[in-house]
Design a protein around this motif. Structure first.
Motif, PDB file in Angstrom:
ATOM      1  N   ASP A  19      85.400 -17.692  95.589  1.00 11.98           N
ATOM      2  CA  ASP A  19      84.366 -18.589  96.098  1.00 11.98           C
ATOM      3  C   ASP A  19      84.355 -19.890  95.305  1.00 11.98           C
ATOM      4  O   ASP A  19      84.663 -19.919  94.105  1.00 11.98           O
ATOM      5  CB  ASP A  19      82.987 -17.928  96.009  1.00 11.98           C
ATOM      6  CG  ASP A  19      82.815 -16.840  97.050  1.00 11.98           C
ATOM      7  OD1 ASP A  19      83.526 -16.887  98.065  1.00 11.98           O
ATOM      8  OD2 ASP A  19      81.976 -15.943  96.830  1.00 11.98           O
ATOM      9  N   SER A  20      83.962 -20.962  95.988  1.00 11.84           N
ATOM     10  CA  SER A  20      83.880 -22.270  95.346  1.00 11.84           C
ATOM     11  C   SER A  20      82.508 -22.873  95.628  1.00 11.84           C
ATOM     12  O   SER A  20      82.037 -22.854  96.768  1.00 11.84           O
ATOM     13  CB  SER A  20      84.988 -23.193  95.875  1.00 11.84           C
ATOM     14  OG  SER A  20      84.885 -24.479  95.295  1.00 11.84           O
ATOM     15  N   PHE A  21      81.867 -23.385  94.583  1.00 13.34           N
ATOM     16  CA  PHE A  21      80.561 -24.018  94.768  1.00 13.34           C
ATOM     17  C   PHE A  21      80.320 -25.024  93.649  1.00 13.34           C
ATOM     18  O   PHE A  21      81.026 -25.046  92.627  1.00 13.34           O
ATOM     19  CB  PHE A  21      79.440 -22.968  94.793  1.00 13.34           C
ATOM     20  CG  PHE A  21      79.270 -22.202  93.509  1.00 13.34           C
ATOM     21  CD1 PHE A  21      78.386 -22.635  92.524  1.00 13.34           C
ATOM     22  CD2 PHE A  21      79.996 -21.037  93.270  1.00 13.34           C
ATOM     23  CE1 PHE A  21      78.225 -21.933  91.349  1.00 13.34           C
ATOM     24  CE2 PHE A  21      79.843 -20.325  92.091  1.00 13.34           C
ATOM     25  CZ  PHE A  21      78.955 -20.775  91.127  1.00 13.34           C
ATOM     26  N   ARG A  22      79.331 -25.862  93.862  1.00 13.79           N
ATOM     27  CA  ARG A  22      78.897 -26.817  92.855  1.00 13.79           C
ATOM     28  C   ARG A  22      77.510 -26.425  92.368  1.00 13.79           C
ATOM     29  O   ARG A  22      76.681 -25.969  93.148  1.00 13.79           O
ATOM     30  CB  ARG A  22      78.838 -28.234  93.429  1.00 13.79           C
ATOM     31  CG  ARG A  22      80.183 -28.845  93.776  1.00 13.79           C
ATOM     32  CD  ARG A  22      79.991 -30.214  94.395  1.00 13.79           C
ATOM     33  NE  ARG A  22      81.273 -30.829  94.745  1.00 13.79           N
ATOM     34  CZ  ARG A  22      81.388 -32.006  95.354  1.00 13.79           C
ATOM     35  NH1 ARG A  22      80.288 -32.695  95.684  1.00 13.79           N
ATOM     36  NH2 ARG A  22      82.579 -32.497  95.632  1.00 13.79           N
ATOM     37  N   ALA A  23      77.273 -26.650  91.094  1.00 11.22           N
ATOM     38  CA  ALA A  23      75.947 -26.456  90.527  1.00 11.22           C
ATOM     39  C   ALA A  23      75.605 -27.716  89.748  1.00 11.22           C
ATOM     40  O   ALA A  23      76.411 -28.192  88.937  1.00 11.22           O
ATOM     41  CB  ALA A  23      75.913 -25.238  89.612  1.00 11.22           C
ATOM     42  N   GLY A  24      74.434 -28.263  90.020  1.00  7.98           N
ATOM     43  CA  GLY A  24      74.100 -29.504  89.347  1.00  7.98           C
ATOM     44  C   GLY A  24      72.621 -29.803  89.355  1.00  7.98           C
ATOM     45  O   GLY A  24      71.800 -28.982  89.774  1.00  7.98           O
ATOM     46  N   ILE A  25      72.279 -30.996  88.876  1.00  8.27           N
ATOM     47  CA  ILE A  25      70.898 -31.464  88.861  1.00  8.27           C
ATOM     48  C   ILE A  25      70.855 -32.838  89.524  1.00  8.27           C
ATOM     49  O   ILE A  25      71.838 -33.590  89.505  1.00  8.27           O
ATOM     50  CB  ILE A  25      70.336 -31.539  87.429  1.00  8.27           C
ATOM     51  CG1 ILE A  25      71.133 -32.531  86.580  1.00  8.27           C
ATOM     52  CG2 ILE A  25      70.323 -30.167  86.781  1.00  8.27           C
ATOM     53  CD1 ILE A  25      70.529 -32.782  85.203  1.00  8.27           C
ATOM     54  N   VAL A  26      69.723 -33.154  90.115  1.00  8.08           N
ATOM     55  CA  VAL A  26      69.546 -34.452  90.752  1.00  8.08           C
ATOM     56  C   VAL A  26      68.336 -35.140  90.132  1.00  8.08           C
ATOM     57  O   VAL A  26      67.287 -34.521  89.932  1.00  8.08           O
ATOM     58  CB  VAL A  26      69.373 -34.308  92.284  1.00  8.08           C
ATOM     59  CG1 VAL A  26      68.226 -33.383  92.624  1.00  8.08           C
ATOM     60  CG2 VAL A  26      69.171 -35.675  92.930  1.00  8.08           C
ATOM     61  N   ASN A  27      68.512 -36.401  89.779  1.00  6.40           N
ATOM     62  CA  ASN A  27      67.425 -37.227  89.261  1.00  6.40           C
ATOM     63  C   ASN A  27      66.666 -37.784  90.455  1.00  6.40           C
ATOM     64  O   ASN A  27      67.189 -38.613  91.210  1.00  6.40           O
ATOM     65  CB  ASN A  27      67.998 -38.358  88.399  1.00  6.40           C
ATOM     66  CG  ASN A  27      66.915 -39.179  87.729  1.00  6.40           C
ATOM     67  OD1 ASN A  27      65.811 -39.334  88.256  1.00  6.40           O
ATOM     68  ND2 ASN A  27      67.236 -39.730  86.560  1.00  6.40           N
ATOM     69  N   LEU A  28      65.450 -37.327  90.663  1.00  8.51           N
ATOM     70  CA  LEU A  28      64.692 -37.740  91.840  1.00  8.51           C
ATOM     71  C   LEU A  28      64.212 -39.189  91.739  1.00  8.51           C
ATOM     72  O   LEU A  28      63.742 -39.759  92.729  1.00  8.51           O
ATOM     73  CB  LEU A  28      63.501 -36.803  92.043  1.00  8.51           C
ATOM     74  CG  LEU A  28      63.852 -35.322  92.258  1.00  8.51           C
ATOM     75  CD1 LEU A  28      62.595 -34.516  92.507  1.00  8.51           C
ATOM     76  CD2 LEU A  28      64.819 -35.164  93.413  1.00  8.51           C
ATOM     77  N   LYS A  29      64.353 -39.780  90.563  1.00 13.22           N
ATOM     78  CA  LYS A  29      63.929 -41.170  90.382  1.00 13.22           C
ATOM     79  C   LYS A  29      64.937 -42.136  90.991  1.00 13.22           C
ATOM     80  O   LYS A  29      64.557 -43.099  91.672  1.00 13.22           O
ATOM     81  CB  LYS A  29      63.749 -41.442  88.888  1.00 13.22           C
ATOM     82  CG  LYS A  29      63.279 -42.852  88.566  1.00 13.22           C
ATOM     83  CD  LYS A  29      63.098 -43.000  87.060  1.00 13.22           C
ATOM     84  CE  LYS A  29      62.632 -44.411  86.705  1.00 13.22           C
ATOM     85  NZ  LYS A  29      62.467 -44.575  85.233  1.00 13.22           N
TER      86      LYS A  29
END
Length: 477
Positions: free
Chosen positions: A416-426
């Motif tokens: 399986d392939s996936f991305r894990a990350g965070i997003v700056n809502l600003k």
């Protein structure tokens, strides 16, 4: 949580709590009930047997299940399938760990079959063979004594008596249709009275059923040495409690006659099966049994019975809960150790390359925002299922500069392939890492005060299979 692991955890809780209650019962009776009748101690043992089989397992299941608060969302869409967020730690099951769990479960199952299934089957075969060589007793003198005892003891079941040429000691079998098997030897009227009364009391108390329960418990918890002592004590107290009922209110001469009868039966060879036999060949046990018969015991006061029973019943759920807490703590330490071993170690982040991209995402309230889940300070275990190209995003959390978000995730398959990350809502900037062999273990450092959201995006493509991703997200302020 893996079902096999969940089952193993329940068995450990029941084993630990039951062992503690057995040890407590032994200490309590030796201190507070020394010199009193054994029948009450045997009563507590019977309660403990029932607790082992039914309430302990049910209570453990309920407490463990409730300790894992799972919020589940089912959505019908092209991207998002379902998401679960739990509040307690569980093991991040890699293929290697799943293999160990399967091995442990297999070893337990083999031990249970050998210690329980084969033992019961063997005894059933022996009893069947004994019954093939047994004939129902037609002697009027024996049946008359039987009928008088049934009336005297207020027994409502029909109890049949058989003669057998290959046994040397009387015993009783059967639950719904109890039977007493007598050896071929002739007994005088008094000895016959004692023998039949002893076995009829066993039938009335359904001791054979509790002995079967004990065999099942011993088989399920074959790895616990404490239960070996419990089983032996349970069988011994079953006989001693029955002796007490037989010679109740009898003088010393009658007690002596009864003790001599037991010793006479002891001289004969005994069938090695789990039945309510009249005698037992173990020297230490027989010495205690004969001494108990000759000395007699004081009757226990009702106040002691009520108070100790209430204490015992109160302790059962308390001990079970304490066992769950302690086993959970051990499990959590194991979880942390495995996580440190397989993922969160110095330099492990270097295997992953952090990428950035600018995407404008909606920050206001929206219908989709209801599908997000809150991540607070500390650890959150995650069980997420997404489409091959779908995405799961968590509710935003406000963080200051210097904080960090650590993601430790693994899919069911290394392909399986996936991305894990965070997003700056600003500013809408996303930072993410790509999975390696179906796993991600990475710590995102927060360089700017803002609201952030963690997201997971499938990279299997539109026609790819769904991804089931489990793991932990840790937010450090």
């Amino acid at each position: 949580m893996d079902d096999k692991y969940f089952f193993i955890e329940i068995m450990l809780v029941v084993s630990v709590s039951g062992s503690f209650l057995f040890v407590f019962t032994k200490i309590f009776t030796n201190i507070c009930l020394k010199g009193y009748e054994v029948k009450y101690e045997y009563f507590l043992f019977r309660v403990l047997v029932i607790f082992f089989l039914f309430p302990a397992m049910a209570l453990s299941y309920v407490i463990i299940k409730n300790s894992v608060k799972i919020y589940q969302l089912q959505i019908v869409s092209d991207d998002f399938v379902q998401m679960k967020v739990s509040d307690t730690k569980f093991l991040l099951f890699s293929d290697e760990i799943k293999g160990y769990i399967l091995l442990i479960f297999a070893v337990w199952l083999i031990g249970a079959v050998l210690n329980c299934g084969i033992r019961i089957l063997r005894e059933r075969v022996v009893i069947k063979r004994i019954m093939e060589y047994s004939e129902e007793c037609k002697e009027d003198s024996i049946n008359e004594v039987r009928n008088n005892l049934v009336w005297e003891l207020n027994v409502r079941k029909e109890i049949k008596i058989y003669r057998n040429e290959i046994i040397a000691s009387p015993f009783s079998i059967g639950i719904l249709e109890p039977k007493i098997i007598l050896p071929p030897m002739k007994f005088n009227e008094e000895d016959l009275y004692f023998i039949l009364k002893h076995e009829i009391i066993h039938c009335k108390r359904v001791d054979i059923l509790y002995r079967i329960f004990m065999v099942v418990i011993r088989g399920l918890h074959w790895y616990n040495p404490v239960l070996s002592y419990f089983e032996k004590d349970f069988f011994n107290f079953s006989e001693i409690a029955c002796d007490e009922a037989v010679i109740k209110d009898c003088d010393l001469n009658v007690r002596s006659q009864y003790a001599e009868l037991i010793l006479c039966m002891l001289e004969s060879e005994q069938t090695n099966i789990n039945i309510t036999g009249f005698s037992n060949r173990e020297e230490k046990y027989m010495k205690r049994r004969i001494t108990h018969i000759m000395r007699g015991k004081k009757k226990i006061r009702k106040g002691i019975v009520v108070l100790s029973t209430a204490l015992f019943i109160f302790m059962c759920p308390m001990v079970t809960y304490a066992s769950i807490i302690n086993i959970s703590n051990v499990k959590n330490h194991l979880t942390d150790g495995l996580e440190n071993m397989y993922s969160v170690v110095d330099g492990y982040n270097n295997e992953f390359i952090e990428y950035e991209e600018d995407l404008s995402i909606e920050t206001g309230e929206s219908k989709e925002r209801k599908n997000f889940f809150l991540i607070t300070r500390g650890n959150k275990n995650v069980d997420v299922t997404i489409a091959g190209n779908g995405e799961a995003q968590f509710h935003e959390v406000a963080l200051n500069k210097g904080a960090s978000i650590r993601v430790t995730l693994s899919s069911d398959s290394a392909k399986d392939s996936f991305r894990a990350g965070i997003v700056n809502l600003k500013d809408g900037k996303r930072r993410y890492v790509e999975s390696i062999e179906g796993s991600v273990a990475y710590t995102f450092s927060i360089n700017e005060k803002a609201e952030y959201a963690v997201y997971i995006t499938g990279q299997n493509g539109k026609t790819g299979k769904n991804l089931n991703i489990i793991g932990r997200i840790a937010v450090t302020y």
